[in-house]
Write a protein that holds these residues in place. Structure first.
Motif, PDB file in Angstrom:
ATOM      1  N   LEU A 156      41.884  42.147  70.768  1.00 29.43           N
ATOM      2  CA  LEU A 156      41.808  42.642  69.389  1.00 29.43           C
ATOM      3  C   LEU A 156      42.980  43.511  68.971  1.00 29.43           C
ATOM      4  O   LEU A 156      42.938  44.150  67.939  1.00 29.43           O
ATOM      5  CB  LEU A 156      40.515  43.418  69.132  1.00 29.43           C
ATOM      6  N   THR A 157      44.046  43.558  69.770  1.00 24.04           N
ATOM      7  CA  THR A 157      45.209  44.334  69.343  1.00 24.04           C
ATOM      8  C   THR A 157      45.774  43.699  68.072  1.00 24.04           C
ATOM      9  O   THR A 157      45.921  42.488  67.987  1.00 24.04           O
ATOM     10  CB  THR A 157      46.286  44.323  70.437  1.00 24.04           C
ATOM     11  N   GLY A 158      46.066  44.534  67.108  1.00 22.48           N
ATOM     12  CA  GLY A 158      46.552  44.009  65.838  1.00 22.48           C
ATOM     13  C   GLY A 158      47.937  43.399  65.980  1.00 22.48           C
ATOM     14  O   GLY A 158      48.856  43.993  66.543  1.00 22.48           O
ATOM     15  N   GLY A 200      41.857  46.565  71.032  1.00 29.49           N
ATOM     16  CA  GLY A 200      42.722  46.847  69.899  1.00 29.49           C
ATOM     17  C   GLY A 200      43.887  47.737  70.275  1.00 29.49           C
ATOM     18  O   GLY A 200      44.662  48.151  69.412  1.00 29.49           O
ATOM     19  N   TRP A 256      43.858  50.710  71.036  1.00 29.18           N
ATOM     20  CA  TRP A 256      43.707  52.082  70.554  1.00 29.18           C
ATOM     21  C   TRP A 256      43.207  52.922  71.697  1.00 29.18           C
ATOM     22  O   TRP A 256      42.170  52.636  72.283  1.00 29.18           O
ATOM     23  CB  TRP A 256      42.725  52.138  69.387  1.00 29.18           C
ATOM     24  N   ASP A 310      39.768  46.837  62.624  1.00 28.19           N
ATOM     25  CA  ASP A 310      40.798  47.107  63.613  1.00 28.19           C
ATOM     26  C   ASP A 310      40.381  48.152  64.640  1.00 28.19           C
ATOM     27  O   ASP A 310      40.145  47.818  65.793  1.00 28.19           O
ATOM     28  CB  ASP A 310      42.085  47.518  62.894  1.00 28.19           C
TER      29      ASP A 310
HETATM   30 NA    NA Z   1      45.080  47.234  66.666  1.00 29.75          NA
END
Ligand code: NA
Ligand code: NA
Lengths: 132, 90, 768, 507, 159, 117, 136
Positions: free
Chosen positions: G92-94, D63, D65, C734
């Motif tokens: 790729l974001t969860g 992601g 982030w 992740d």
């Molecule tokens: Na993520």
């Protein structure tokens, strides 16, 4: 109480492992070494794993410990068998103190067929006196 | 003496000595099968060490690694056996 | 004007498409281009006369001050007319000279490309665009010299020419950029308005040296002259056009162009006079030792270029006027002589001046043209050559304390050139016609009209200088001197020293012509001195250079991987050790170091021994298994220091690697000890050095304060935001999932690679 | 500017490689798919470039982030330009491969690897994370290993051994460098590192780390004294492979040096002067080697080295003007070197040899082709106003400004050597009469190909030649672009602010 | 037959778990035991009743094996301290009664786990097994010991 | 302990280089593997050594309550290990292939691509 | 290898080990393990099987050519990356399902990602190992 059980189990386990190691060093040929490894190690591992199971006293740990032990037992014996067999094929020298060798000449060097009746192939490991 | 100390001072050293003994065999050989069985034994000992460590650090997850080690040790043994046989056959 | 310059390029670009058609039907159609350009410039003569300059701008690379700007003033007008005028004649001449040649279209392509580049050089008002065209002339010249490309010596000559002029150009570029850097502009017009800026700059000597190199190489000045005789391999039209009338004069043009900007300093004057004088005398002398007509002309051309440089070096108004006159005169007579040589070559297939004679009987018009050209070259009155020579002598005689010496040198040169000119223009036509040339036929008018036309012009301008005096020559001198002093050209200045010198030149020249016969023997004698000729010195230097290059290449690219590795790591060690011991503050903070437990020691010992074992073992399988143990010990470290994921992965992968090794290895040949003991010792020392370096670095980096906010963020948020407890795995899938995704690609590629490596074998099998 | 779409170039190449893996032995299908994907990738790269050009730096945090925690992808003008150039090259090579690669090689995964290779390059150009950069590097090198050995011919293998070992060494050094960076700053995000690294007291350590990076990237970009793998290997694989190698691979090293030395390490005096020295000696080594060899592939290989030397030297001067030169040259060099190796492929196909001693007669037999080939050849030499010329003005000017006269001399020397080598090659290959050609070769000769197949060989050369011409003749556009890039590189604060999404780091 | 019973036994245990609604291992084992008992009571078929004797036998066999392993290990400890002269290893040909692959494999594993033995291989016609013995005193007694202690018990359980 | 580990890192690098300098292809690969191991350990060490506290959040907790080992270097090393595996296996197969085609393990016999000046 | 014992044992070992590998895969997010180790585990299982029975039989068991597992895995991995782009989130974001699934826990794109990795690792490892054993 639990601690003492763990201590006893683990001490025995460790000692078994140690004895195997000593044997490994001292046995004069590879077949003996293979033979000796399987057993002591399995019990050593078994005891140590069991002591871990006792330590955690948890169902999931216990099952995993048992699984591991069974697995080790299985793989160590099969592995030993295969290694010994391969060693024999490759004519790894056998200790000359070996009393009987009924396997000598039983393997066919080309097809690797193993005969039950008397056979006379070239697969006969040399005898060695020098344990190394 | 606490259990942790006992492990640290008694069990681990015993296993350590075993490692060294096996390692000596590993170095001496003389045949490949000897080395393989020594390596096998090293892995088996390390399974023991893992078991002890899992208790020392109170982490049962280490035990899974032990299982994996056993599995892999088996693979390398079979591979060596396979190799030895193939080598003979060539 | 931009169209005028670039039309040549468009024309050349069109040729691959249309050329095939044109060359078969009417090759003369190609001449339309230079003729129309010539007319264009002719019509602009009044503009120049009245307004001095005509500048046109086209922005090209404004961000770097590079423009396609053109400046038509006297100087560029003179050159443009020469380029297009002689161009027109050469184009026409070629139509017959190379009639039926399979690559005639290409030839015209290069020729028009060259013409366009040359126009670009003389018209550019921007240093960079000037340089661009300058290099393009070198390139088109390369193609033209090498036109007979299947002939090895042609190729070699083309290379030599390109090498010398290309090199000079590059050096000159530095000078141009430097000028731009100092003055902040590449515009010649702007530079003309602030000459002092450069002359007072500390880099001035360097700049002019750089520019000299450019111009000397192009204009074949000593010691760069030798490419020019070699370039005579080119078809005669090329020699005529490039190597006598136009391209070689680009260097002279450049000097003339820069005279108002950089000239009038002691350094400038001295260097140009020296180099020019050496060149003119040296080359003129050489001309007398040749028997090949083209060779004679080549050396006399070099000598003439030397004279021009010399005159520009003098730098006085008179001298510049002389230079202007001589440029024109030389262009007219030398082009004619070349064309004549071409005709002789074309008709008789000989250029040996010692053999040729009496050709007037078979080609009278050519003989007339040759006669006029030779006379003009000699400086006989009524021809333009005479005018230029007169002004020349005037200029040298006025030049202070050095006047006598310089005049003497010039007279000497002129005498030699007299002979050379007579050899080329008169000798082949004089005397009796040898038997072998009896059947020589009269050439086509397309061949003899151009030289005759040039001769006529020589005569015309020489007899009536008034035609060109104000319309052409005055603006030229103006553009070089920068102020307007009316000039005066006349045939008759009264009896004076100059006239005397002229007379002496003519008489001595004629005597020498009668006395000296061109002969092969003389030529062979000069070969003795070839060893110290600049050509040989430079090619010797070239050989030395090649030798060095070869040694260098073989030294570094020696084929031994270990040497490569050593070199690289020695470099790394040097680099890091230098900085390390120069700037790193080495210390150990024991507080950061944790204590050692027995089990750790055992693993460490295990590790160290197995590393050694993997290294020293003579059996491959043993080293592999030892490698397995190294990996195994590594796993134990990971395990001890809380990295279960790592331990698992490392262990499985190590096993697979060992397995791979085993599967692959048993067919390898026996392991041999290959390197000597000394070698191994050396390697061991080096390796330990490298290892120590890495260890020290690691220690020092380790000693830096730790604590990563990134790691902390991951640990804090693994469960809260990413819903996982195993932080390492959460990072892998992740937080830094991208790494993992790409890493799987690496595996896939490796797998494909292994697959193809194992399965695909394109080596020709031994069976067939 | 946040834009999650900037990873699209990577994703497209990823999908291309992956989907092609399904069409294992269906080579015709692979050819079509590869070309389609390349066109798609080219369009996306153009879109990305326009986007970045018009709207400034684009950033996405994979992601979701936030930087510096996740992996940031940054499309600044430099990155977008490199992506665009690599897409152009990829497009050309894809077509060229469709024409020139042997069927067997296509059956063993050439096309998927090609797309993965380009993905690796573009990932490296777009990533803002140092470890992620390492991973992209690995994609590139493993792909290059596979492409280099595909077919397993003798020479290929011999070359590959050196190529593989030295590149693996470089990777290891890179990894060590990353370890140090992490140890020093605790971060992997390059923008974040750029900020944190300024706080470190022990400056020497940073320089040592920079030295490690220099060597690691130096090996990849084949500079002196680390270029050895290149002459040993680049001429061994098939021309399509050589062309993508020659065009892009070494430039990745140059890109990485440019990026890391401007963003992270700044210009330490010692290292920068080292770069200058390295550049000079690289020019020398490359020029010498090219001079001495007579195998086309080797000549071009050494010329790569020589010209990398130019770029290094530009870095060694380390002023904005010098960097403009380097960036301009980088753009030019990728296009022209790719083309060059394709040309050598065509020459091989026509003549069955790449030895200039044996070659000849091209000019006579293939005049139009010769003319076409002259464009990249003379662009390479830097005949003004072709593309190889412009950068030199910038370098010379920068050298004059910083009074690095020796470096200028080397630039001139290198240019001259290139000129000489190419002229020699021209004389031998094109002018010299060819005898006994074509030599015995596998497969069909060029003349025996169908017209369609011939165009697969020639079109990429035409295409890249036009781009070269554009770079040269419309140099203004490229210079403006290079100026923008060099400006961004020399003042990375905009980059850092965009990645970390902070207001201003300027004091 | 026994398989079916085992399955029903498991099924009943699962039903028990579902019925009681608590999914813990204790509950499952308890359910298994309860259903075992019930099945024992309701099964009349003679063949099928074997299942109920087999389970205790299996448990006994496992315990026996454990004991053997422990014995083997102690012996190994002892032997590891032996000097060479006291060793008398041999490779013995052991005639097999077991015929199926699974039987042979299990037997080989069992034998391997016991004191001082190492199964080297089984002949291709599956008639004999070659065993490396650490300490052979008498070949015949060794063979019969293996026969009685392991092979018979095993075959009984398996067939 | 860190000192010992650093010594090992140094040794791995030294050993790797030494093997890289040998003439045997096989040894060269061993050298590369050793170097790789060294680099991995080095990165691992950069996260500092923490005994017995894997970066796994315990059941029932949402964040770490005790100290934990730095997870990031672990993730990096893991990636590097896997990548290294890909590269190494390719290299190993390569030497096999080279041997099959060229019938030598001696790197000094593999310089034909360097020599033809 | 012609070992009866080994053959018989590996018949039973294969499903066991595969099960174990899935176990390792699924728990990766919570405990040591994950796609990589899981994949390696599975490949080791197949490898052991191939040692015992020979490649042909193992390939029959796998049914799909391991070469194709690689692109399938890659598609899964990149798919879980692209999916969030479609809803305008970064690559790729969860993405997570609301409720946890029994036994597996929270199901999100990370899981698909890990499964992709798992498949790729199996595919790649087996391709490598098989192509070697075949040609040896
Ligand atoms: Na993520
Ligand atoms: Na994610």
């Amino acid at each position: 109480m639990k601690e003492i059980i763990i201590m006893i189990l683990s001490t025995f386990g460790a000692l078994f492992v140690l004895s195997t190691s000593v044997a490994m060093l001292r046995k004069p040929d590879v077949y003996l070494r293979i033979s000796v490894t399987g057993k002591a190690a399995t019990l050593g591992i078994g005891l140590l794993l069991i002591s871990a199971a006792v330590f955690f006293s948890d169902y999931s740990v216990t099952t995993r410990v048992i699984a591991t032990i069974i697995f080790v037992l299985l793989t160590v014996t099969i592995g030993g068998h295969m290694l010994a067999r391969a060693a024999y094929f490759t004519k790894t020298p056998i200790w000359n103190g070996t009393k009987i060798d009924e396997l000598a000449g039983q393997y066919d060097p080309k097809t690797h067929i193993l005969y039950s009746e008397k056979h006379n192939s070239s697969i006969k490991p040399e005898k060695t006196d020098t344990p190394s | 003496m606490s259990l942790q100390e006992y492990f640290q001072l008694i069990i681990i050293p015993i296993l350590g000595i075993s490692v060294i003994l096996v390692f000596i065999r590993f170095i001496k050989g003389p045949s490949l099968a000897d080395r393989v069985i020594a390596l096998d034994m090293l892995i088996l000992i390390s399974i023991c060490i893992i078991a002890v460590y899992s208790m020392v650090f109170n982490h049962s997850t280490f035990l899974d690694i032990a299982m994996l080690f056993a599995l892999i040790a088996f693979l390398s043994t079979t591979a060596y056996a396979y190799y030895l046989e193939q080598r003979e056959r060539k | 004007m931009i169209i005028a310059v670039l039309s040549g390029f468009f024309f050349a670009a069109l040729l691959p498409l249309l050329g095939r058609f044109a060359k078969k039907t009417i090759p003369l159609i190609f001449s339309l281009l230079p003729i129309s350009l010539f007319i264009f410039f002719l019509f602009n003569l009044p503009v120049i006369k009245n307004e001095n300059t005509w500048i046109s701008h086209i922005s090209w690379i404004p961000s770097f001050g590079i423009e396609l700007s053109f400046r038509l003033d006297g100087l560029s007008m003179l050159f443009s007319l020469m380029i297009t005028g002689i161009g027109a004649l050469v184009f026409t001449y070629t139509a017959y000279y190379l009639k039926g040649h399979p690559y005639l279209d290409r030839f015209y392509g290069y020729l028009s490309m060259f013409m366009a580049s040359m126009l670009g050089v003389v018209l550019s008002d921007n240093l960079i665009s000037l340089f661009i065209f300058w290099e393009l002339t070198s390139i088109s010249s390369f193609f033209l010299i090498g036109f007979n490309n299947e002939d090895a010596s042609s190729r070699k000559s083309a290379m030599t020419a390109l090498g010398i002029t290309g090199f000079g150009g590059l050096v000159m570029l530095i000078g141009f950029v430097w000028i731009g850097y100092i003055t902040g502009t590449y515009s010649i017009s702007e530079l003309l308005s602030k000459p002092e800026l450069l002359k007072n700059h500390i880099g001035y000597p360097w700049i002019i040296c750089l520019i000299f190199v450019g111009s000397f190489t192009k204009s074949a000045q000593f010691p760069f002259h030798f490419w020019l005789p070699a370039a005579m391999k080119a078809p005669t039209p090329v020699s005529t056009y490039l190597h006598s009338a136009t391209m070689v004069k680009a260097g002279v043009f450049l000097l003339a162009r820069f005279t108002p900007i950089l000239g009038d300093t002691l350094l400038w004057t001295t260097s140009l006079i020296t180099i020019g004088a050496i060149t003119m005398v040296y080359a003129a002398t050489h001309a007398l030792f040749r028997v090949d007509l083209k060779s004679i002309l080549a050396y006399s051309t070099i000598s003439a270029l030397g004279i021009l440089v010399f005159l520009i070096g003098l730098g006085t108004e008179k001298a510049l006027l002389a230079a202007t006159m001589f440029i024109l005169a030389h262009a007219l007579y030398k082009a004619a002589l070349f064309l004549i040589t071409g005709i002789i070559d074309h008709q008789t297939e000989s250029r040996d001046v010692s053999q040729l004679a009496g050709l007037r009987k078979v080609m009278m018009p050519v003989a007339i043209a040759g006669f006029i050209a030779a006379l003009s070259s000699a400086g006989v009155p009524l021809l333009i050559g005479f005018l230029s020579k007169e002004v020349m002598y005037e200029a040298t005689l006025q030049f202070g304390q050095w006047a006598v010496l310089l005049t003497l040198l010039l007279v000497l040169t002129k005498i030699f050139l007299f002979v050379a000119g007579f050899w080329a223009g008169i000798k082949p036509f004089a005397g009796t016609l040898p038997n072998e040339f009896q059947k020589v036929s009269m050439p086509s008018a397309l061949l003899w009209v151009p030289p005759l036309l040039l001769g006529t012009l020589s005569l015309l301008f020489g007899t009536f200088p008034i035609i060109i005096e104000q319309a052409l020559i005055q603006p030229v001198v103006n553009s070089m001197v920068g102020k307007e002093n009316p000039i005066y050209l006349a045939l008759w200045h009264g009896f004076n020293l100059v006239l005397l010198l002229s007379l002496i030149t003519l008489v001595l020249g004629f005597i020498l012509y009668l006395y000296l016969k061109p002969s092969e023997k003389l030529f062979l004698k000069t070969l003795k001195f070839e060893a110290v000729s600049p050509e040989n010195l430079i090619s010797g230097f070239g050989n030395l250079f090649s030798w060095f290059a070869l040694k260098w290449t073989k030294f570094f690219q020696n084929g031994y991987l270990r040497n490569y590795v050593i070199t690289i790591l020695a470099f790394l060690t040097f680099l890091t050790a230098y900085t390390l011991f120069g700037g790193v503050n080495i210390y150990i903070d024991w507080n950061q170091i944790s204590t050692i437990t027995p089990s750790e020691i055992i693993v460490v010992v295990l590790m160290i021994i197995s590393i050694f074992f993997a290294i020293i073992s003579t059996s491959r399988t043993t080293s592999i298994v030892a490698l397995g143990v190294v990996g195994f010990a590594n796993c134990l470290f990971f395990l001890f220091y809380s990295a279960p994921d790592l331990a698992m992965t490392q262990f499985s992968i190590d096993t697979l690697t060992v397995l791979l090794f085993m599967l692959v290895l048993f067919k390898l040949p026996k392991n041999k000890t290959l390197s000597s003991k000394g070698m191994r010792l050396r390697d061991a020392v080096l390796s330990l050095l490298f290892g120590t370096l890495i260890a020290i670095l690691t220690l020092e980096v380790f000693e830096e304060p730790s604590g990563s906010e990134v790691s902390k963020y991951f640990a804090d948020n693994a469960y809260l935001l990413a819903k996982g407890r195993n932080v390492v795995n959460v990072i892998l899938v992740d937080f830094r999932g991208f790494d993992t995704m790409v890493e799987t690609v690496v595996l896939v590629i490796a797998a494909v690679g292994v697959f193809s490596l194992m399965k695909l074998d394109l080596n020709p099998s031994k069976k067939d | 500017m946040n834009n999650s779409l900037i990873v699209l170039p990577i994703v497209i190449q990823f999908l291309a490689g992956t989907i092609l893996l399904f069409f294992w032995v269906k080579t015709e299908m692979q050819k079509v798919l590869s070309i389609i994907f390349s066109v798609l990738a080219l369009s996306i790269s153009i879109w990305l470039f326009m986007l970045v050009w018009n709207q400034g730096i684009q950033v996405t945090q994979s992601g979701n982030w936030q930087a510096p925690f996740g992996i940031s992808f940054v499309a600044d003008v430099f990155g977008a330009t490199m992506v665009l150039i690599s897409s152009i090259t990829g497009f050309a090579v894809s077509i060229f491969s469709a024409g020139s690669m042997r069927k067997e090689r296509l059956e063993f995964g050439f096309f998927p690897i090609l797309h993965f290779l380009i993905m690796g390059l573009q990932g490296a150009f777009l990533t803002g994370d140092i470890f992620n950069l390492y991973v992209w590097f690995e994609v590139v090198i493993i792909s290059s290993f596979v492409m280099m050995t595909l077919g397993g011919k003798r020479k290929q293998l011999e070359g590959a051994i050196k190529y593989v070992s030295l590149n693996l060494l470089a990777s290891t050094l890179f990894l060590i460098g990353i370890g140090f960076i992490y140890g020093l700053t605790g971060s992997l995000n390059m923008a974040d590192i750029a900020i944190k690294i300024t706080d470190i007291q022990n400056r020497g350590l940073i320089n040592v780390t920079a030295g490690l990076f220099l060597v690691a990237f130096g090996i990849k970009s084949a500079v002196f004294p680390m270029y050895f793998w290149l002459p040993a290997s680049y001429h061994t694989p098939p021309p399509a492979v050589s062309s993508i190698f020659g065009g892009l691979l070494t430039k990745l090293g140059v890109y990485a040096i440019l990026r890391s030395f401007t963003l992270i390490f700044g210009g330490d005096e010692f290292l920068v002067s080292m770069l200058g020295i390295i550049g000079a000696l690289t020019i020398l080594s490359g020029g010498f080697g090219a001079l001495m060899h007579h195998h086309l592939g080797k000549i071009f290989g050494y010329l790569i080295i020589c010209h990398i030397g130019f770029m290094m030297m530009g870095l060694g001067i380390f002023t904005e003007i010098a960097i403009i030169g380097t960036v301009f040259y980088l753009i030019h060099d990728i296009i022209v070197k790719t083309n060059l190796f394709m040309i050598s492929g065509v020459l091989l196909k026509i003549n069955g040899t790449q030895d200039i001693k044996e070659l000849g007669g091209m000019y006579k037999n293939y005049p139009l082709l010769s003319l076409l080939m002259a464009i990249p050849l003379f662009s390479l030499v830097g005949i003004p106003p072709l593309s190889g010329f412009w950068a030199k003005i910038f370098w010379i000017k920068a050298g004059l400004e910083t009074e690095e006269f020796v470096l200028i001399a080397f630039i001139i020397l290198g240019s001259f050597l290139t000129l000489w080598v190419i002229a020699k090659m021209w004389g031998e290959v094109f002018w010299k009469p060819g005898e006994g050609l074509p030599k015995k070769a596998n497969g069909l000769y060029f003349d025996e190909l169908s017209t369609g197949d011939k165009w697969l060989w020639i079109f990429p050369i035409v295409f890249l030649s036009f781009i070269s011409l554009y770079i040269g003749l419309a140099a203004e556009n490229i210079i403006i672009l290079s100026q923008k890039i060099a400006g961004d590189l020399m003042d990375p604060s905009n980059y850092i602010e965009s990645v970390l999404q902070i207001k201003s780091i300027r004091p | 037959m026994t398989k079916n019973l085992l399955l029903s036994n498991l099924l009943l245990a699962i039903i028990w778990v579902m019925a009681t609604g608590t999914l813990t291992e204790e509950n499952f084992i308890f359910g298994f035991m309860v259903s075992f008992l019930i099945l024992y009571l309701i099964t009349v078929n003679k063949e099928e009743r074997k299942y109920f004797t087999m389970l205790p036998k299996l448990i006994y066999f496992i315990l026996f094996m454990l004991w053997q392993i422990i014995k083997a290990n102690f012996q190994a400890v002892k032997e590891s301290l032996y000097t060479k002269s006291k060793l008398s290893p041999a490779i013995v040909k052991y005639p097999l009664e077991a015929s199926s692959d699974v039987e042979i494999t299990l037997l080989a594993n069992l034998v391997a786990l016991t004191p001082g033995t190492l199964v080297i291989d089984i002949s291709d016609d599956k008639k004999v097994m070659y065993i490396h013995v650490l300490h052979l005193e008498n070949k015949e007694s060794f063979i019969s010991e293996v026969k009685n202690n392991f092979e018979k018990r095993l075959l009984e359980l398996m067939r | 302990m860190e000192i010992l580990l650093i010594i090992i890192i140094g040794l791995l690098h030294a050993g790797g280089l030494y093997m890289l300098l040998r003439r045997s292809m096989f040894k060269m690969i061993i050298g590369l593997i050793l170097l790789g191991n060294g680099a991995n350990l080095l990165i691992f060490l950069m996260g500092r050594l923490v005994k017995g506290h894997p970066p796994v959040i315990e059941d029932g907790l949402k964040v770490f309550t005790e100290i934990y080992a730095d997870p990031l270097p672990q993730a990096l090393v893991l990636t590097a290990i896997v990548i290294g595996f890909g590269l190494q296996s390719f290299a190993i197969i390569l030497i096999k292939r080279v041997y099959k085609v060229l019938e030598t393990d001696d790197l000094d016999e593999l310089n034909s691509t360097d020599e033809d000046i | 290898m012609k070992s009866l014992i080994f053959k018989t044992a590996s018949t039973y070992l294969l499903p066991l080990l595969l099960l174990f590998s899935v176990f390792i895969l699924l728990r990766g997010h919570y405990l040591p393990g994950g796609g990589f180790v899981g994949g390696l585990m599975a490949s080791i299982a197949f490898l052991i099987h191939s040692f015992a029975f020979g490649l042909k039989e193992t390939k029959e068991i796998i049914k799909i050519n391991p070469g194709y597992l690689m692109p399938i895995g890659l598609i899964l991995a990149v798919g879980s990356g692209i999916a969030p782009i479609l809803i305008n989130e970064p690559f790729l974001t969860g993405l997570w399902f609301e409720e946890p699934l029994k036994f597996i826990g929270m199901v999100g794109s990370a899981l698909f990602f890990d499964i992709g990795v798992y498949l790729v690792v199996i595919g790649a490892t087996l391709t490598i190992m098989f192509s070697i054993t075949e040609t040896v």
